[in-house]
Scaffold this active site. Structure first.
Site, mmCIF file in Angstrom:
data_model
loop_
_atom_site.group_PDB
_atom_site.id
_atom_site.type_symbol
_atom_site.label_atom_id
_atom_site.label_comp_id
_atom_site.label_asym_id
_atom_site.label_seq_id
_atom_site.Cartn_x
_atom_site.Cartn_y
_atom_site.Cartn_z
ATOM 1 N N HIS A 163 29.130 43.182 -28.169
ATOM 2 C CA HIS A 163 28.741 42.405 -29.359
ATOM 3 C C HIS A 163 29.890 42.318 -30.368
ATOM 4 C CE1 HIS A 163 24.568 42.725 -27.923
ATOM 5 N NE2 HIS A 163 24.841 44.009 -27.706
ATOM 6 N N SER A 284 53.936 27.112 -38.744
ATOM 7 C CA SER A 284 53.228 26.177 -39.615
ATOM 8 C C SER A 284 54.236 25.310 -40.353
ATOM 9 C CB SER A 284 52.382 26.951 -40.630
ATOM 10 O OG SER A 284 51.947 26.112 -41.677
ATOM 11 N N LYS A 290 53.522 31.968 -40.940
ATOM 12 C CA LYS A 290 52.565 31.836 -39.843
ATOM 13 C C LYS A 290 53.222 31.928 -38.467
ATOM 14 C CE LYS A 290 48.779 30.979 -39.915
ATOM 15 N NZ LYS A 290 48.181 29.639 -40.034
ATOM 16 N N GLU A 297 45.086 29.156 -27.881
ATOM 17 C CA GLU A 297 44.107 28.239 -28.458
ATOM 18 C C GLU A 297 43.952 26.985 -27.607
ATOM 19 O OE1 GLU A 297 44.524 29.534 -33.149
ATOM 20 O OE2 GLU A 297 45.535 27.717 -32.459
#
Length: 465
Positions: A163, A284, A290, A297
Site C-alpha cells: 500500500h 527544466s 531540476k 516517465e
C-alpha cells in the site's frame, strides 16, 4: 487524382476509376511498406515452389526471381517509388516487377491471393518481432541479475512496501530479483507466442485453398515456418497470433511501467534512494535545479498506448466473419508501434540500470523507520508460544504507544515493553534490527541473503538453458 484504373492489377471488373478519396482511404502502403522484405521473401519461396511442382518453367522462375531480387535491392537502397495508387506493399512490388520484367510477372500470382500473401508477410514480421523482443527482454534480465549480484555483496537494505507504506525490510537484491522473475515470464510469453504462430498461411489462397498442385510444406519450410496452417479459412482470416504478440507486449509494458513508477518515486528528493544518470534524464527550461526522470516517465506513459494497441485489435477482430475482411488492414500499425516502443524502452533500461546509483545509507535508514520490524516482534512472541493473533494485538498496541510519542519500537523503555507483555524487554526490541529481520526471512523465495543467493544461482542456470 488522375485516372490510374488501367494500372490496377485488379481493375478488369471495373468500368469507373476509383474515387480519389476512396483511394486515399483504402491504401495501406504508407505503413505496410515496412513488410517489403517479408513480402519479397514470400514471393521468392512461392515462385520457387511453382517451379518445383511444374507450374512455371525454370526460365520463368529465374526471370521472376531475378526481378524480385532487383526490386528488393532498390527498396534497400532507398531507390524505390512507393505509389499510393498501387494501394499496398504487395501491389507496389508486383507492379514494379511487371515494369521491370514485363507480363511474365503476372505468373507470380498463380495459386496465390493477396489474402494469404499479407497473412504470411505479417506472420513473418510478427514472429521475428516476438523473438527479437524476447532477446531484448533477456538482455534486461541479465542486467537486472547482475545488479542483484552486485548489491547482494554490499548487503544493501531497502524498505519493502505494501500500500506504499513501509512494511518490512528487504534486500535491494531481492527487489531486483522480483523484476528478474517478471522478465523471465515476459520472455517466455514472447517465445511461446512465436512457437504458436510458427505456421505458414501461404497457399491458403483467397480462403478455400487452390486447385493448383502446390506444395505448402515446401513454402513453409523455405520461409522458416515449422508447418503450414491446417485450415485455409483460419489461415487468411485469423489474427490471434498478432493478438497474442500484443498481449505479451502489454504485460511486459505493465511490468516496465511498475519499474518506472518505483524509480520515479525513489529518485525524488523525498525518497532520495537513487540518483539517475545524467545520460538518461533531462532538465527544466526554467528551473535550473531540476533533473527529470523522463525515460521512466515516458516508459510509464507509453504503456498506455501499448495497452491500447491490444484493445484496438481485439475490437477490430471481434466482429469480423470468416475469412478475410478489409477491417484486418487495421492489424499492423499497432503491432509495429508496440514493437518499436518496447524495443527502445528495453534498450534504455538495459543501459540505465547499471548507471543508477543507490544510496545505501538512505535506503537502510528508510527501512528502519515506519515500524518495519513490528512483525518480527510479533513473531518473537509467537515463537515463545503466544498465539500469533494475541502477539499481533500486543505489538499493535506498542506501535500505537511509540507513534504517539514519535519514537521507534527500540526506543521504548523496558517498563513500557514489559507492561505490554512480560516476555518483552528493551534487549529484545533492540536486537530485532532490520538486518536481523532480513536474515530471518529464510523461507524459499524470501529475502534472507542465502535465499537471494540461491535465487540468483537459479536465475543464472535458467539463462543458460
Amino acid at each position: 487524382m488522375t485516372n490510374t484504373q488501367d494500372k490496377k492489377l485488379w481493375g478488369g471488373r471495373f468500368a469507373e476509376a476509383t474515387d480519389g478519396l476512396v483511394e486515399l482511404f483504402n491504401a495501406s502502403v504508407g505503413f505496410d511498406q515496412r513488410l517489403a522484405e517479408q513480402d519479397i521473401r514470400g514471393s521468392l519461396a512461392h515462385v520457387a515452389m511453382l517451379g518445383q511442382v511444374g507450374i512455371l518453367s525454370a526460365e520463368e522462375v529465374a526471370q521472376i526471381g531475378e526481378g524480385l531480387n532487383a526490386v528488393l535491392a532498390d527498396i534497400r537502397a532507398g531507390n524505390f517509388e512507393w505509389r499510393l495508387d498501387r494501394e499496398d506493399v504487395h501491389m507496389n512490388v508486383e507492379a514494379a516487377l511487371r515494369d521491370r520484367i514485363g507480363p511474365v510477372a503476372g505468373k507470380l500470382h498463380t495459386a496465390r491471393s493477396r489474402n494469404d500473401q499479407v497473412a504470411v508477410d505479417f506472420r513473418l514480421f510478427t514472429k521475428e518481432a516476438a523473438l527479437d523482443l524476447a532477446g531484448k527482454t533477456r538482455a534486461l534480465r541479465v542486467v537486472m541479475l547482475a545488479e542483484a549480484e552486485k548489491h547482494l555483496e554490499a548487503g544493501v537494505i531497502l524498505p519493502g512496501y505494501t500500500h506504499l507504506q513501509v512494511a518490512q525490510p528487504i534486500l535491494l537484491s531481492h527487489w531486483f530479483m522480483a523484476y528478474v522473475a517478471m522478465l523471465e515470464r515476459d520472455e517466455g510469453r514472447f517465445r511461446d507466442a512465436a512457437e504458436r504462430m510458427d505456421e505458414s498461411p501461404l497457399g491458403s489462397s483467397a480462403l478455400a485453398g487452390t486447385p493448383w498442385p502446390i506444395d505448402r510444406h515446401a513454402t513453409a519450410a523455405a520461409l522458416g515456418f515449422a508447418r503450414p496452417t491446417a485450415n485455409s479459412l483460419d489461415g487468411v482470416g485469423s489474427r490471434d497470433f498478432a493478438l497474442e504478440f500484443l498481449a505479451a507486449c502489454a504485460i511486459l509494458s505493465a511490468h516496465l511501467s511498475r519499474l518506472s513508477e518505483e524509480l520515479i518515486l525513489y529518485s525524488t528528493f523525498e525518497f532520495g534512494f537513487i540518483t539517475l544518470p545524467d545520460s538518461h534524464t533531462t532538465g527544466s527550461s526554467i528551473m535550473p535545479q531540476k533533473k527529470n526522470p523522463d525515460v521512466s516517465e515516458l516508459a510509464r506513459g507509453k504503456a498506455g498506448r501499448v495497452f491500447g494497441n491490444l484493445m484496438g485489435l481485439l475490437t477490430v477482430v471481434k466482429g469480423t466473419p470468416l475469412a478475410y475482411n478489409k477491417d484486418l488492414q487495421e492489424d499492423k500499425e499497432g503491432v509495429f508501434d508496440s514493437y518499436d516502443t518496447l524495443s527502445i524502452v528495453l534498450r534504455l533500461y538495459a543501459e540505465m540500470m547499471p548507471k543508477t546509483v543507490w544510496h545505501a545509507d538512505v535506503t537502510r535508514a528508510a527501512a528502519a523507520r515506519g515500524y518495519s520490524t513490528a512483525t518480527d516482534v510479533a513473531d518473537f512472541l509467537a515463537r515463545q508460544g503466544v498465539p500469533f493473533r494475541e502477539a499481533h494485538e500486543v505489538v499493535g498496541g506498542l506501535v500505537g504507544v511509540a507513534s504517539r510519542s514519535g519514537r521507534q519500537l527500540w526506543d521504548l523503555t523496558d517498563a513500557e515493553l514489559r507492561a505490554a507483555h512480560p516476555l518483552l524487554n528493551a534487549e529484545v526490541a533492540q536486537s530485532l534490527t532490520v538486518e536481523e529481520s532480513v536474515r530471518g526471512r529464510a523461507s524459499f523465495g524470501g529475502t534472507a541473503p542465502h535465499r537471494v543467493r540461491e535465487a540468483i544461482r537459479n536465475a543464472r542456470q535458467a539463462l543458460e538453458n
